[in-house]
Design an enzyme around this catalytic site. Structure first.
Site, PDB file in Angstrom:
ATOM      1  N   HIS A 488       3.933  -3.897  -5.857  1.00 45.49           N
ATOM      2  CA  HIS A 488       3.961  -4.160  -4.415  1.00 45.49           C
ATOM      3  C   HIS A 488       5.033  -5.202  -4.118  1.00 45.49           C
ATOM      4  O   HIS A 488       4.761  -6.402  -4.129  1.00 45.49           O
ATOM      5  CB  HIS A 488       2.598  -4.664  -3.945  1.00 45.49           C
ATOM      6  CG  HIS A 488       1.483  -3.695  -4.245  1.00 45.49           C
ATOM      7  ND1 HIS A 488       0.151  -4.012  -4.143  1.00 45.49           N
ATOM      8  CD2 HIS A 488       1.534  -2.390  -4.620  1.00 45.49           C
ATOM      9  CE1 HIS A 488      -0.582  -2.953  -4.462  1.00 45.49           C
ATOM     10  NE2 HIS A 488       0.233  -1.962  -4.758  1.00 45.49           N
TER      11      HIS A 488
HETATM   12  C1  LIG Z   1       2.860   1.925 -10.268  1.00 39.64           C
HETATM   13  C2  LIG Z   1       2.904   1.698  -8.803  1.00 39.64           C
HETATM   14  C3  LIG Z   1       1.761   1.946  -8.055  1.00 39.64           C
HETATM   15  C4  LIG Z   1       1.761   1.714  -6.690  1.00 39.64           C
HETATM   16  N1  LIG Z   1       0.620   1.963  -5.999  1.00 39.64           N
HETATM   17  C5  LIG Z   1       0.582   1.713  -4.676  1.00 39.64           C
HETATM   18  C6  LIG Z   1      -0.601   1.949  -3.941  1.00 39.64           C
HETATM   19  O1  LIG Z   1      -1.621   2.407  -4.464  1.00 39.64           O
HETATM   20  N2  LIG Z   1      -0.601   1.654  -2.624  1.00 39.64           N
HETATM   21  C7  LIG Z   1       0.496   1.133  -1.996  1.00 39.64           C
HETATM   22  O2  LIG Z   1       0.416   0.862  -0.811  1.00 39.64           O
HETATM   23  N3  LIG Z   1       1.649   0.930  -2.678  1.00 39.64           N
HETATM   24  C8  LIG Z   1       1.719   1.201  -3.993  1.00 39.64           C
HETATM   25  N4  LIG Z   1       2.884   0.986  -4.679  1.00 39.64           N
HETATM   26  C9  LIG Z   1       4.055   0.483  -3.938  1.00 39.64           C
HETATM   27  C10 LIG Z   1       4.822   1.606  -3.243  1.00 39.64           C
HETATM   28  O3  LIG Z   1       5.357   2.472  -4.196  1.00 39.64           O
HETATM   29  C11 LIG Z   1       5.934   0.995  -2.382  1.00 39.64           C
HETATM   30  O4  LIG Z   1       5.361   0.093  -1.473  1.00 39.64           O
HETATM   31  C12 LIG Z   1       6.720   2.013  -1.558  1.00 39.64           C
HETATM   32  O5  LIG Z   1       7.164   3.068  -2.351  1.00 39.64           O
HETATM   33  C13 LIG Z   1       7.878   1.326  -0.859  1.00 39.64           C
HETATM   34  O6  LIG Z   1       8.562   2.254  -0.068  1.00 39.64           O
HETATM   35  P1  LIG Z   1      10.022   1.962   0.449  1.00 39.64           P
HETATM   36  O7  LIG Z   1      10.450   3.171   1.194  1.00 39.64           O
HETATM   37  O8  LIG Z   1      10.046   0.672   1.150  1.00 39.64           O
HETATM   38  O9  LIG Z   1      10.892   1.735  -0.863  1.00 39.64           O
HETATM   39  P2  LIG Z   1      11.224   2.821  -2.050  1.00 39.64           P
HETATM   40  O10 LIG Z   1      10.168   3.834  -2.128  1.00 39.64           O
HETATM   41  O11 LIG Z   1      11.531   2.038  -3.259  1.00 39.64           O
HETATM   42  O12 LIG Z   1      12.524   3.520  -1.507  1.00 39.64           O
HETATM   43  C14 LIG Z   1      13.759   2.874  -1.386  1.00 39.64           C
HETATM   44  C15 LIG Z   1      14.852   3.897  -1.560  1.00 39.64           C
HETATM   45  O13 LIG Z   1      16.114   3.270  -1.307  1.00 39.64           O
HETATM   46  C16 LIG Z   1      17.048   3.752  -2.225  1.00 39.64           C
HETATM   47  N5  LIG Z   1      18.117   2.771  -2.418  1.00 39.64           N
HETATM   48  C17 LIG Z   1      18.033   1.597  -3.080  1.00 39.64           C
HETATM   49  N6  LIG Z   1      19.230   0.996  -3.089  1.00 39.64           N
HETATM   50  C18 LIG Z   1      20.089   1.799  -2.402  1.00 39.64           C
HETATM   51  C19 LIG Z   1      21.469   1.724  -2.079  1.00 39.64           C
HETATM   52  N7  LIG Z   1      22.218   0.679  -2.444  1.00 39.64           N
HETATM   53  N8  LIG Z   1      22.031   2.746  -1.399  1.00 39.64           N
HETATM   54  C20 LIG Z   1      21.281   3.822  -1.029  1.00 39.64           C
HETATM   55  N9  LIG Z   1      19.981   3.936  -1.324  1.00 39.64           N
HETATM   56  C21 LIG Z   1      19.395   2.931  -1.985  1.00 39.64           C
HETATM   57  C22 LIG Z   1      16.254   3.955  -3.475  1.00 39.64           C
HETATM   58  O14 LIG Z   1      16.918   4.870  -4.326  1.00 39.64           O
HETATM   59  C23 LIG Z   1      14.928   4.465  -2.966  1.00 39.64           C
HETATM   60  O15 LIG Z   1      14.850   5.865  -2.935  1.00 39.64           O
HETATM   61  C24 LIG Z   1       2.924   1.221  -6.048  1.00 39.64           C
HETATM   62  C25 LIG Z   1       4.082   0.996  -6.798  1.00 39.64           C
HETATM   63  C26 LIG Z   1       4.066   1.207  -8.162  1.00 39.64           C
HETATM   64  C27 LIG Z   1       5.295   0.921  -8.936  1.00 39.64           C
END
Ligand SMILES: Cc1cc2nc3c(=O)[nH]c(=O)nc-3n(C[C@H](O)[C@H](O)[C@H](O)COP(=O)(O)OP(=O)(O)OC[C@H]3O[C@@H](n4cnc5c(N)ncnc54)[C@H](O)[C@@H]3O)c2cc1C
Ligand code: SF4
Lengths: 555, 130
Positions: A488
C-alpha cells in the site's frame, strides 16, 4: 503522434484507467502513456506462475522472451530495483512493490476494499498526528459508492453501514463473498469469549465480511469467484478486478493507449502551465506530446520520481516525502479443530474494532484480517512438509501433515503509520536499463506504530487462544519482529489547502501547475487502516468529474 | 524398474494408487538426476521389501529410511510427488502444470492447488466432503 488531446494520462493502473474511461466516455480525446506492456494473455501468465522456480509476486509478469533491456522494470524484492539498504540484513527497509504493465499493480493485488473512516481524515485535530485531509468522509462518500460499482465490490451493506460513523448511502453492487468455514468457527469461538478486550470495551469481538473487489455473482462481463485461491499474484479467471478492465473500456471508447511509453519529463512554462511531456519507447526513441490537461497516475513511487526528474511541482519541498505503507504482521496457531484452509479467497473476514478510538493518541490503529491460507506468509505447507520429512514418511507423514495444516490458522494485522518527512523517495545515482534514475528510498517506522505492535500481539494472542491452541504452537509478532509489507504505497505528493506544505489541493490539482493533476495513493496525507485502492478509485472518479467540468470551460 | 518406482512411491507418499503416467514422467526425471542411486534404492526395495513378511512401511524404515543416502533420495521423491518439484543434488526440476494440478500436498490437506478452482462459488463455507 498528434497533439490534439484534451487529456494525457501517465500510467494505466486503476487510477489512470478509471479517469481515462470516464473522460473518453464523455467524448474527450484521451491519450494514456503507459511505461509497461499489455503483455501475454492471462492464461499464459498463470502458466508462468505455476512453473516458476520461486513463486514471487512478479513471477507471472516477467516479460517473455526476456528482453535485452528491461525498459520499465518493476520491483520484485527490496533491492532489485529500489536503491536502499540491503533488505536481507536490515528489517527497516521499504518492502512493497508494484507492477509496471497495462492495468498496473492491481494485477497482483488481493482486492480488499474497505473505506477510510470519518476520523481518518482528521487525525491531526483529533489525535495530534499526521495532517488532516482538506476533504472529509462526506465529500468522498458518493464517490466511494461509485467506486464500489466500478470495481465490482462484494460486501455486507448492513454489517458495515455506520461503522465508526461511516454512513453508506448505497448498497454494494454485489452481496458479500461468503465467509469461509474457518471464519464461522472463529466467530463461534469469539462469541463465547466476551470481556477479553475490556480495555477497549467489553463487547465480544465480531467478524465482519471484508468488502472485496471479487465477484460474488457474474458482474460486468466477468465470472463469479470460484475460489481458486491464487488472487495474489494472479486470478486465473478474472473474477477479481484489475485495472485492465477500465483500460479496455477506455480503449473501446476510443481513448488512445500508448504502451511501452516511459514518460521521462513533464515540461512546465515559466508561468507554471504544463506544455508537454516527453516519453521514450522501448527502443529508446524520444517523443513529445501535449494536451490541455495532464494527469500523473504512475503510483506513489514513480509519480514523485517523475516530478523530481522534471524539477516541477515542488515549491513546498513535499514531493517524495511522507512515504507510507501499512506495516503488517501475522500471528499463527494450530487450532484444536480442523479449519480447512487453502479453500476459497485468502481472506474473507476481518475485525474492524481497532480501527479507531481514543488510543490513537498513543499508538497506531489497526485492522485485522482472518486468513484462509494456513500459515500465511510465515509458514507454508511446503515448509511443514519439509520439516515432517526429516523424520517421517508414508501414511504417518501424510496424517501429521493433514493434522497440522488443516488446523493452522493465521490472523494478520495492518497498522497505520505516521507520515514522516524523512521517509522519502529521491532520485538515485543508479540508472535503470532505460537510463532513468531508480528510486532511492529512505524508510523507517517510528515508535507510534512500534508501540502498537505489542498491543496487537496481545489482542492476537487472546483471539488465538480461544481456538484451543497449545502455547507451543503460538507464533506472535511484536516490536522485535520484522514487519511485512502490504503493497500500500501512499503519501508522496500529499494533498492540502496550504501550498507551503502540500503538493496538490483538495481537487488533486498541483498547487504549482494549474493544468497538472495527480491521481493515486501519493496524494493521501495519512493512510488510516483501509487498504488504499478503493479510496484511490473514489478520488480518481471525483477527479475525472472535476476534469470534465474544467474541459467544459473555454481553454 | 518403473513399476517398482511407482510401488515404492506409493508407500513413501502414503497414497495408493498413484497416477501411472505421472509415475513414468517422475521415474525418468529422477533417473536423470540420481542415476545409480535410484538403481540402488529400487534394488534395495526389491530385495528387502517386496514379498517379505511384515509391514512394508516398517521394512522401508529399516532398510531405506535409516540409510542416509537412500533416505535423502526418498525424501526428494516424496517431495516431488507432493509438490511437483524435484530437488536432488544439483538438480532442480519443475514438472509441467499438469503435474502441479495432481500434486499430493493439496490432496493430503483436503484442499486444491492454488490457481485451480476448488468448485462452485462459496464452497469454502463448508468443510471438505470427505
Ligand atoms: C501484494 C499486493 C497486494 C495488494 N492488495 C491490496 C488490497 O487488497 N487492497 C488494496 O486496496 N490495495 C492492495 N494493494 C495495492 C494496490 O495494488 C495499489 O493500491 C494500486 O494498484 C495502485 O493503483 P495505481 O493506479 O495508483 O498505481 P499502479 O497500479 O501501480 O499503476 C501505475 C501505472 O503507472 C505506470 N507508470 C509508472 N511509471 C511510469 C512512467 N514513467 N511513464 C508511464 N507510465 C508509468 C506503471 O507502469 C503502472 O502501470 C496491493 C498491492 C500488492 C503489491
Ligand atoms: S479466489 Fe480465485 S477465483 Fe476468486 S478471485 Fe481469487 S483467484 Fe480469482
Amino acid at each position: 503522434m498528434d497533439n490534439n488531446y484534451d487529456v494525457i494520462i501517465i500510467g494505466a493502473g486503476v487510477a489512470g484507467a478509471l479517469i481515462a474511461d470516464k473522460l473518453s466516455a464523455a467524448g474527450r480525446r484521451v491519450l494514456i502513456l503507459e511505461a509497461g506492456e499489455t503483455g501475454r494473455a492471462r492464461v499464459e501468465l498463470v502458466g508462468s506462475y505455476l512453473t516458476a522456480a520461486a513463486q514471487t509476486l512478479g513471477s507471472p509478469y516477467k516479460v517473455v522472451p526476456k528482453p535485452l533491456k528491461n525498459m520499465a522494470p518493476s520491483p520484485d524484492g527490496t533491492n532489485d530495483y529500489y536503491d536502499q539498504p540491503d533488505g536481507t540484513h536490515n528489517p527497516m527497509v521499504f518492502k512493497s512493490t508494484y507492477e509496471r504493465r497495462v492495468g498496473g499493480s492491481t494485477w497482483h493485488w488481493l482486492g480488499n476494499c474497505p473505506r477510510l473512516l470519518p476520523n481518518d481524515f482528521k487525525s491531526f485535530s483529533l489525535y495530534g498526528f499526521g495532517k488532516d485531509w482538506p476533504i472529509g468522509y462526506d465529500d468522498l462518500e458518493p464517490w466511494y459508492c461509485q467506486a464500489e460499482k466500478e470495481l465490482g465490490v462484494s460486501g455486507d451493506h448492513e454489517g458495515l453501514n455506520g461503522l465508526f460513523g461511516a454512513k453508506r448511502s448505497a448498497p454494494f453492487p454485489m452481496n458479500r463473498i461468503w465467509p469461509s468455514y474457518s471464519d464461522l468457527k472463529v466467530a463461534e469461538a469469539l462469541a463465547c469469549s466476551a470481556n477479553l478486550w475490556s480495555e477497549y470495551n467489553d463487547e465480544p469481538l465480531v467478524l465482519l465480511s471484508t468488502p472485496q473487489a471479487r465477484n460474488s455473482a457474474p458482474y460486468d462481463g466477468r465470472p463469479v469467484c470460484t475460489g481458486n485461491s491464487s488472487c495474489v499474484p494472479i486470478c486465473p479467471v478474472g473474477a477479481k478486478y484489475d485495472g485492465a478492465v477500465h483500460v479496455d473500456k477506455a480503449v473501446a471508447n476510443k481513448a488512445r493507449l500508448s504502451e511501452k511509453s516511459i514518460v521521462t519529463k513533464i515540461t512546465a512554462a515559466p508561468d507554471g502551465k504544463i506544455t508537454g511531456v516527453t516519453f521514450i519507447d522501448w527502443d529508446g526513441n524520444p517523443h513529445t506530446v501535449s494536451a490541455r490537461l495532464y494527469v500523473l497516475a504512475a503510483n506513489a513511487i514513480e509519480s514523485p520520481k517523475l516530478l523530481l526528474l522534471s524539477g516541477i511541482a515542488n515549491t513546498s519541498d513535499q514531493v517524495g516525502r511522507n512515504l507510507m505503507d501499512h506495516p503488517q504482521g501475522e500471528g499463527l496457531c494450530v487450532s484444536a479443530e480442523p479449519l480447512f484452509p487453502f479453500r476459497g479467497p485468502p481472506t474473507t473476514s476481518g475485525i474492524d474494532k481497532f480501527r479507531d478510538g481514543a488510543f490513537r493518541k498513543d499508538f497506531c490503529a489497526f485492522r485485522m484480517s482472518m486468513g484462509n491460507d494456513g500459515g500465511g506468509r510465515t509458514q507454508s505447507p511446503q515448509a511443514i512438509l519439509g520439516q515432517l520429512l526429516q523424520t517421517d514418511f508414508g501414511t504417518q507423514m501424510r496424517s501429521k501433515l493433514r493434522f497440522k495444516v488443516t488446523r493452522q490458522f493465521r490472523i494478520s494485522f495492518l497498522a497505520e503509520m505516521k507520515p514522516l518527512p524523512a521517509n522519502r523517495v529521491t532520485l538515485s545515482p543508479l540508472l535503470d536499463d532505460a537510463l532513468i534514475p531508480r528510486p532511492k528510498l529512505s524508510f523507517t517506522i517510528d515508535d507510534y506504530t512500534m508501540k502498537g505492535f505489542d498491543r496487537i500481539a496481545e489482542v492476537m494472542k487472546s483471539i488465538l487462544l480461544t481456538l484451543g491452541t497449545r502455547f507451543d504452537d503460538l507464533v506472535l509478532p511484536d516490536h522485535t519482529t520484522p514487519f511485512l509489507a502490504a503493497g500500500h504505497i501512499m503519501g508522496t505528493c500529499r494533498m492540502g489547502s496550504d501550498p507551503h506544505d502540500s503538493v496538490v489541493d483538495a481537487d488533486c490539482r498541483c498547487h504549482d501547475h494549474g493544468n497538472l493533476f495527480i491521481a493515486g495513493g501519493s496524494v493521501f496525507p495519512t493512510g488510516g487502516t483501509a487498504n488504499p485502492t478503493l479510496t484511490i478509485a473514489a478520488l480518481s472518479l471525483r477527479l475525472a468529474d472535476r476534469l470534465e467540468r474544467e474541459l467544459k470551460q473555454p481553454s | 524398474m518403473e513399476d517398482d518406482f511407482l510401488k515404492l512411491s506409493s508407500i513413501l507418499t502414503g497414497f495408493e494408487p498413484l497416477d501411472a503416467k505421472l509415475g513414468r514422467l517422475y521415474y525418468l526425471e529422477v533417473k536423470k538426476a540420481a542415476g545409480a542411486q535410484l538403481t540402488l534404492l529400487l534394488e534395495t526395495y526389491k530385495t528387502h521389501v517386496i514379498g517379505q513378511p511384515g509391514n512394508p512401511e516398517d521394512l522401508i524404515r529399516a532398510c531405506i529410511w535409516n540409510v542416509q543416502d537412500l533416505r535423502t533420495l526418498s525424501q526428494a521423491i516424496i517431495n516431488l510427488w507432493y509438490t511437483a518439484i524435484l530437488n536432488f543434488g544439483a538438480v532442480s526440476w519443475i514438472a509441467p502444470p499438469e503435474a502441479y494440478f495432481d500434486s499430493l500436498l493439496w490432496k493430503a490437506i483436503e484442499a486444491h492447488p492454488p490457481a485451480i478452482s476448488g468448485g462452485y462459488f462459496g464452497y469454502w463455507r463448508y468443510p471438505p466432503e470427505n
